[in-house]
Design an enzyme around this catalytic site. Structure first.
Site, PDB file in Angstrom:
ATOM      1  CE  LYS A 194      -1.420   4.213  -2.502  1.00  0.00           C
ATOM      2  NZ  LYS A 194      -1.338   2.742  -2.277  1.00  0.00           N
ATOM      3  CG  HIS A 217      -1.890   1.096   1.285  1.00  0.00           C
ATOM      4  ND1 HIS A 217      -2.793   1.339   0.272  1.00  0.00           N
ATOM      5  CD2 HIS A 217      -2.118   2.056   2.224  1.00  0.00           C
ATOM      6  CE1 HIS A 217      -3.537   2.396   0.592  1.00  0.00           C
ATOM      7  NE2 HIS A 217      -3.140   2.855   1.766  1.00  0.00           N
TER       8      HIS A 217
END
Lengths: 415, 137
Positions: free
Chosen positions: A339, A310
């Protein structure tokens, strides 16, 4: 490896990706493998404390999905429809082929975290001036989350179950997991599943994240701002985009000789039941989501050859997640933080990262994490950096943790 | 103001209607305009002219031809204040409710200055609801 715990396996046969790394799967994958951040100054956020973001490259949205759709819809819907079209075409399916596209059996599940507010500043200013008759009638249909799924259905003639999942930053992963359940239950034969979001495109949606203190403040260095797992990380950079996959039963996919990218083997969903926005200090919900997905897949942790983390680059998320991954996967599988390159697309992120996980599995290649100059000494993981890590993979995991303590984990394996 | 040119311009640029399809005898429906699009068109005209056409033309429907729609809008605009120009444009807060005056297509972003709330905005505007009545849910 054991067989899936129950039911017929669900195959991933189509992929679509619209991200700051590129429009389309191939363009995006190339940029991800370069491992350089796409963050830059953002004209929409000019003059704010966070005047930068990761933007989808300037494409003519009207050309990509048609002016007749774009005049009444916000970017997250353009991204959703474009990525869904790519995924369906990639699956070798054609909604116009009445013999093979059984519309009533095709579902759509899209994860969207929040209401889009691209036009809200302009339109709500009219309300504050008392000019209510000039309020655009498109405000509702262009902005509410479920429209991503609704517009895909209309665009691709998908007439089965149609819904939106909203689990904050886990929305897209939750959508893919729920889509698998719809197939397992017999409700659908094919599901177009993913996530879509564009929070950077309005000060109304972007600045509330800044005010919470979760965004990176490195306005002097946008390209270095998103630095997951790095010792100098200071928050995430807003991104945008959509990731979509086509799911169907493995047997049906084989029968029509479809190319099978992967099997969606496991899904785990949990809640921290702890705090609205802070992760559980020991990562309780995150750990249980991963273990549930592994159990659902009938796999052991040691079977997992790569984890797409994540990894938002907030101080706390990365620290807690690092401990959880170290504990659940003690064999040091290569980890990457998507990310770092494309920022945090919020509700779309879990789906984008699921697509990236499938690509890593199918291609035997894990893209590097950008901006990892000095790994946080408290994070003991094998994080891929500088260049892609090429290796044969049998199974991969992707995890997403949302505000609200809502967690989702997905496990994919080779067919 | 050349209403016909304005309207056909909006239809092409905002709504993506093919120039070749813009015949006066084509109905709005045939141009792929639903009631939501018709109302959006009237909102744009109202913003541009300051004339409250969304109220005055609330009865217009998508069965109207392009020629009829243009004629009705021309009539409504001509019948308004002699100047027919935006009243109080750029004077946030000065325009009474329902009289337009906002710059169309103003850039999104932080409103430059948010004025004090104007008159109550929520009550009793049924024209939009009527025009959009056949929009699903």
């Amino acid at each position: 490896m054991r067989a899936a715990s129950r039911g017929e396996p669900v195959a991933v046969t189509g992929l679509g990706l619209i991200t700051p790394a590129g429009v389309g799967v191939e363009a995006g994958w190339r940029t991800l493998c370069d491992g350089v951040s796409t963050a830059s100054e953002d004209p929409v956020l000019q003059g704010t404390p966070v005047p930068f973001s990761c933007r989808v490259p300037d494409i003519d949205a009207a050309e990509a999905v048609g002016r007749k759709l774009t005049w009444r819809t916000d970017s997250f819907i353009h991204f959703a429809v474009a990525a869904a079209r790519e995924a369906v075409a990639d699956a070798g399916l054609d909604p116009r082929d009445a013999c093979r596209w059984e519309a009533d059996r095709v579902g759509v599940v899209m994860g969207v975290g929040a209401t889009s507010q691209e036009n809200h500043p302009r339109e709500y200013a009219k309300l504050l001036r008392g000019q209510h008759t000039t309020l655009s009638p498109t405000i509702v249909p262009r902005s509410v989350p479920n429209m991503a799924a609704g517009e895909i259905a209309a665009d691709l003639d998908a007439r089965g179950a149609n819904l939106c999942t909203s689990t904050a930053c886990a929305s897209g992963a939750t959508a893919i997991g729920v889509a698998r359940q719809l197939i397992a239950s017999g409700a659908c034969d094919t599901v177009i599943a993913g996530g879509s979001e564009s929070a950077r495109n309005s000060v109304f949606t972007a600045l509330p994240f800044w005010r919470m203190g979760v965004l990176s403040g490195r306005a002097h260095d946008p390209a270095g701002a998103s630095r997951p797992f790095d010792a100098d990380r200071d928050g995430f950079v807003l991104g945008e985009g959509a990731g979509v996959m086509v799911l169907e039963r493995l047997g049906a996919a084989r029968a029509r000789r479809a190319r099978i990218h992967a099997v969606l083997a496991g899904f785990g969903a949990t809640a921290d039941a702890f705090h609205p926005v802070a992760p559980h200090p020991e990562g309780d919900g995150a750990r249980r989501a991963l273990l549930a997905a592994l159990a659902d897949a009938g796999l052991e942790a040691g079977d997992i050859g790569h984890v797409n983390a994540h990894a938002t680059a907030t101080r706390r998320n990365d620290l807690v997640e690092g401990r959880v991954l170290r504990e659940v996967f003690p064999h040091f599988p290569p980890v990457t933080a998507t990310k770092s390159v494309i920022g945090h697309a919020l509700g779309a992120a879990g789906a984008i990262e699921a697509v990236c996980s499938v690509l890593a599995l199918a291609r035997g290649c894990v893209p590097p994490t950008a901006n990892l100059d000095r790994q946080d000494p408290e994070i003991d993981l094998d994080i891929v950096q500088k260049t892609p890590c090429e290796r044969r993979l049998e199974a991969v995991a992707s995890c997403s943790f949302g505000f609200g303590g809502q967690n989702a984990a997905l496990v994919f394996r080779t067919p | 103001m050349d209403i016909e040119a304005k309207v056909t311009g909006y239809l092409q640029q905002h709504f993506g209607v093919d120039a070749a399809a813009l015949r006066p005898d084509a109905t709005l429906e045939e141009l792929d305009l639903d009631s939501l699009a018709l109302l959006e068109l009237l909102v744009i005209v109202e913003e541009e002219t300051g004339v409250p056409v969304t109220d005055e033309l609330a009865g217009m429907n998508t069965g109207a031809t392009l020629g009829e729609a243009v004629a009705q809008i021309e009539k409504a605009v001509a019948g308004a204040a002699p100047a027919g120009e935006p009243t109080a444009a750029g004077e946030p807060g000065a325009a009474p409710a329902g009289e337009g005056g906002a710059a169309p297509g103003a850039a999104s972003g932080v409103p430059a200055a948010v004025p004090a709330p104007g008159p109550a905005v929520a009550a009793g505007d049924e024209s939009g609801a009527a025009a959009a009545a056949d929009v699903r849910r």
